[in-house]
Design an enzyme around this catalytic site. Structure first.
Site, PDB file in Angstrom:
ATOM      1  N   ASP A 154      -8.899 -37.050  63.145  1.00 60.09           N
ATOM      2  CA  ASP A 154      -9.403 -36.846  61.776  1.00 60.09           C
ATOM      3  C   ASP A 154      -9.702 -35.360  61.584  1.00 60.09           C
ATOM      4  O   ASP A 154      -9.833 -34.611  62.563  1.00 60.09           O
ATOM      5  CB  ASP A 154     -10.691 -37.654  61.529  1.00 60.09           C
ATOM      6  CG  ASP A 154     -11.221 -37.466  60.108  1.00 60.09           C
ATOM      7  OD1 ASP A 154     -10.436 -37.689  59.157  1.00 60.09           O
ATOM      8  OD2 ASP A 154     -12.388 -37.084  59.935  1.00 60.09           O
ATOM      9  N   SER A 155      -9.838 -34.958  60.330  1.00 61.14           N
ATOM     10  CA  SER A 155     -10.176 -33.563  60.033  1.00 61.14           C
ATOM     11  C   SER A 155     -11.598 -33.230  60.524  1.00 61.14           C
ATOM     12  O   SER A 155     -11.931 -32.055  60.637  1.00 61.14           O
ATOM     13  CB  SER A 155     -10.083 -33.327  58.529  1.00 61.14           C
ATOM     14  OG  SER A 155     -11.005 -34.162  57.850  1.00 61.14           O
ATOM     15  N   CYS A 163      -7.434 -40.509  59.006  1.00 55.74           N
ATOM     16  CA  CYS A 163      -7.748 -39.603  57.899  1.00 55.74           C
ATOM     17  C   CYS A 163      -6.772 -39.913  56.780  1.00 55.74           C
ATOM     18  O   CYS A 163      -5.546 -39.876  56.998  1.00 55.74           O
ATOM     19  CB  CYS A 163      -7.576 -38.168  58.381  1.00 55.74           C
ATOM     20  SG  CYS A 163      -7.733 -36.937  57.083  1.00 55.74           S
ATOM     21  N   ASN A 164      -7.295 -40.239  55.616  1.00 54.67           N
ATOM     22  CA  ASN A 164      -6.407 -40.579  54.498  1.00 54.67           C
ATOM     23  C   ASN A 164      -5.612 -39.379  54.030  1.00 54.67           C
ATOM     24  O   ASN A 164      -4.439 -39.496  53.675  1.00 54.67           O
ATOM     25  CB  ASN A 164      -7.239 -41.122  53.329  1.00 54.67           C
ATOM     26  CG  ASN A 164      -7.706 -42.536  53.603  1.00 54.67           C
ATOM     27  OD1 ASN A 164      -6.976 -43.481  53.366  1.00 54.67           O
ATOM     28  ND2 ASN A 164      -8.907 -42.681  54.135  1.00 54.67           N
ATOM     29  N   GLU A 208     -20.183 -33.622  56.068  1.00 50.30           N
ATOM     30  CA  GLU A 208     -20.004 -32.674  57.176  1.00 50.30           C
ATOM     31  C   GLU A 208     -21.240 -31.802  57.383  1.00 50.30           C
ATOM     32  O   GLU A 208     -21.518 -31.359  58.483  1.00 50.30           O
ATOM     33  CB  GLU A 208     -18.767 -31.794  56.944  1.00 50.30           C
ATOM     34  CG  GLU A 208     -17.441 -32.540  57.051  1.00 50.30           C
ATOM     35  CD  GLU A 208     -17.037 -32.872  58.487  1.00 50.30           C
ATOM     36  OE1 GLU A 208     -17.258 -32.043  59.381  1.00 50.30           O
ATOM     37  OE2 GLU A 208     -16.493 -33.978  58.698  1.00 50.30           O
ATOM     38  N   CYS A 231     -11.369 -42.642  51.796  1.00 51.34           N
ATOM     39  CA  CYS A 231     -11.570 -41.437  52.601  1.00 51.34           C
ATOM     40  C   CYS A 231     -12.461 -41.881  53.738  1.00 51.34           C
ATOM     41  O   CYS A 231     -13.485 -42.550  53.504  1.00 51.34           O
ATOM     42  CB  CYS A 231     -12.243 -40.334  51.796  1.00 51.34           C
ATOM     43  SG  CYS A 231     -12.766 -38.941  52.818  1.00 51.34           S
ATOM     44  N   HIS A 253     -14.553 -40.449  55.482  1.00 55.21           N
ATOM     45  CA  HIS A 253     -15.930 -39.943  55.473  1.00 55.21           C
ATOM     46  C   HIS A 253     -16.858 -40.799  54.607  1.00 55.21           C
ATOM     47  O   HIS A 253     -18.067 -40.802  54.811  1.00 55.21           O
ATOM     48  CB  HIS A 253     -15.983 -38.518  54.913  1.00 55.21           C
ATOM     49  CG  HIS A 253     -15.535 -37.460  55.864  1.00 55.21           C
ATOM     50  ND1 HIS A 253     -14.257 -37.355  56.323  1.00 55.21           N
ATOM     51  CD2 HIS A 253     -16.225 -36.436  56.437  1.00 55.21           C
ATOM     52  CE1 HIS A 253     -14.168 -36.313  57.127  1.00 55.21           C
ATOM     53  NE2 HIS A 253     -15.344 -35.739  57.212  1.00 55.21           N
TER      54      HIS A 253
HETATM   55  N1  DGL Z   1     -11.646 -37.928  56.143  1.00 57.79           N
HETATM   56  C1  DGL Z   1     -10.507 -37.508  55.453  1.00 57.79           C
HETATM   57  C2  DGL Z   1      -9.879 -38.579  54.604  1.00 57.79           C
HETATM   58  O1  DGL Z   1      -9.942 -39.748  54.959  1.00 57.79           O
HETATM   59  C3  DGL Z   1     -10.521 -36.216  54.708  1.00 57.79           C
HETATM   60  C4  DGL Z   1     -11.695 -35.379  54.727  1.00 57.79           C
HETATM   61  C5  DGL Z   1     -11.358 -33.955  54.442  1.00 57.79           C
HETATM   62  O2  DGL Z   1     -11.284 -33.567  53.260  1.00 57.79           O
HETATM   63  O3  DGL Z   1     -11.160 -33.248  55.416  1.00 57.79           O
HETATM   64  O4  DGL Z   1      -9.270 -38.288  53.594  1.00 57.79           O
END
Ligand code: DGL
Length: 276
Positions: A12-13, A75-76, A160, A194, A196
């Site tokens: 993931d990011s 991560c989407n 974050e 997402c 997060h």
């Molecule tokens: N967690 C990530 C997602 O599912 C993206 C978060 C980011 O913007 O880095 O999209």
């Protein structure tokens, strides 16, 4: 042919993928996992296709280098912007016997069945919304379902930076929740598209009518991985099963350990630093 065996990679990011990881280890605790968070370059959601693709590819290469034969893009944004290109263009050159899976496909296969009204809302990063990946994929499985997308650019930075349980966060959460609900009174299901956002779930729920259900992806993705491994015994045999978990971050390991503990209360997290 005898292929080397290795852990399952989860990318993931940043921290968000831990909401997926947590469900993977809950449903499939027997496997070994390496989690990699690219916290140093987070967020991905506001970045261009090219940047997300290059960052994701670089991290996938590292996970392959650590012995992973199967990598989940938890991560989407990376699934929307990088997965297909990596699968089709890079994987055959890198190592055609390895596999990369995303989180969008398993979610879109099932999301329509959660809704009675056929009106589904979706919160995601700007990148995921712009990619229209959810609109395209859900249409394949549930052509009659109407999807309403809402991009929430502030939500990932709130998570974050550990600001997601504050009064300040409520302002941004309410803003997007009201905006999404105003699009249709028939929305009865909202997908957190997402990884997060499950961390914001209880805050979001405060601003939703009682009949609207909030869906996180973790359990869906974990069920889908279990089914994938059963259907692909050759890949299952290449995933080691000793229950070992390792964590890597491209940022500070101290921060990662503290934050990861919030997601994974019953695990002892000692991350290692990955130098890009
Ligand atoms: N967690 C990530 C997602 O599912 C993206 C978060 C980011 O913007 O880095 O999209």
């Amino acid at each position: 042919m005898n292929y080397p065996v290795g852990p399952i990679g989860v990318f993931d990011s940043g921290y968000g993928g831990l909401t997926i990881f947590q469900q993977l280890v809950k449903q499939l605790p027997q496997y070994d996992y390496i989690y990699l968070g690219d916290n140093a370059r987070n967020p991905y959601g506001i970045r261009s296709y090219d940047v997300v693709y290059h960052y994701t590819l670089e991290c996938v290469r590292h996970l392959f280098g650590m012995g992973c034969n199967l990598v989940i893009l938890a991560c989407n944004t990376a699934s929307a912007k990088a997965l297909r290109t990596i699968q089709q263009r890079d994987l055959p050159e890198l190592n055609g016997s390895r596999r990369i899976l995303g989180v969008i496909r398993p979610t879109t296969e099932i999301i329509g069945s959660y809704s009675q009204s056929g009106h589904v809302g979706l919160f995601a990063t700007q990148g995921t919304v712009n990619s229209e990946s959810y609109l395209i994929e859900i249409k394949k499985f549930f052509p009659e379902v109407k999807i309403y997308q809402e991009a929430c650019p502030m939500w990932v930075p709130l998570v974050e930076n550990n600001e997601h349980n504050t009064i300040g966060a409520e302002y941004f959460i309410r803003q997007h929740t009201d905006r999404l609900l105003s699009r249709s009174p028939d929305i009865d299901t909202i997908l957190l598209a997402c990884t997060h956002y499950p961390l914001l779930a209880h805050q979001i729920a405060k601003f939703l009518p009682a009949h609207v259900q909030l869906i996180s992806q973790g359990e869906i993705v974990a069920r889908s991985l279990a089914s994938y491994l059963n259907k692909h015994p050759e890949m299952k045999a290449r995933c080691t099963q000793r229950g070992i978990r390792k964590y890597f971050t491209t940022e500070s390991t101290e921060d990662f350990d503290t934050k990861a503990q919030i997601f994974l209360e019953d695990h002892h997290v000692r991350a290692e630093h990955l130098q890009l």
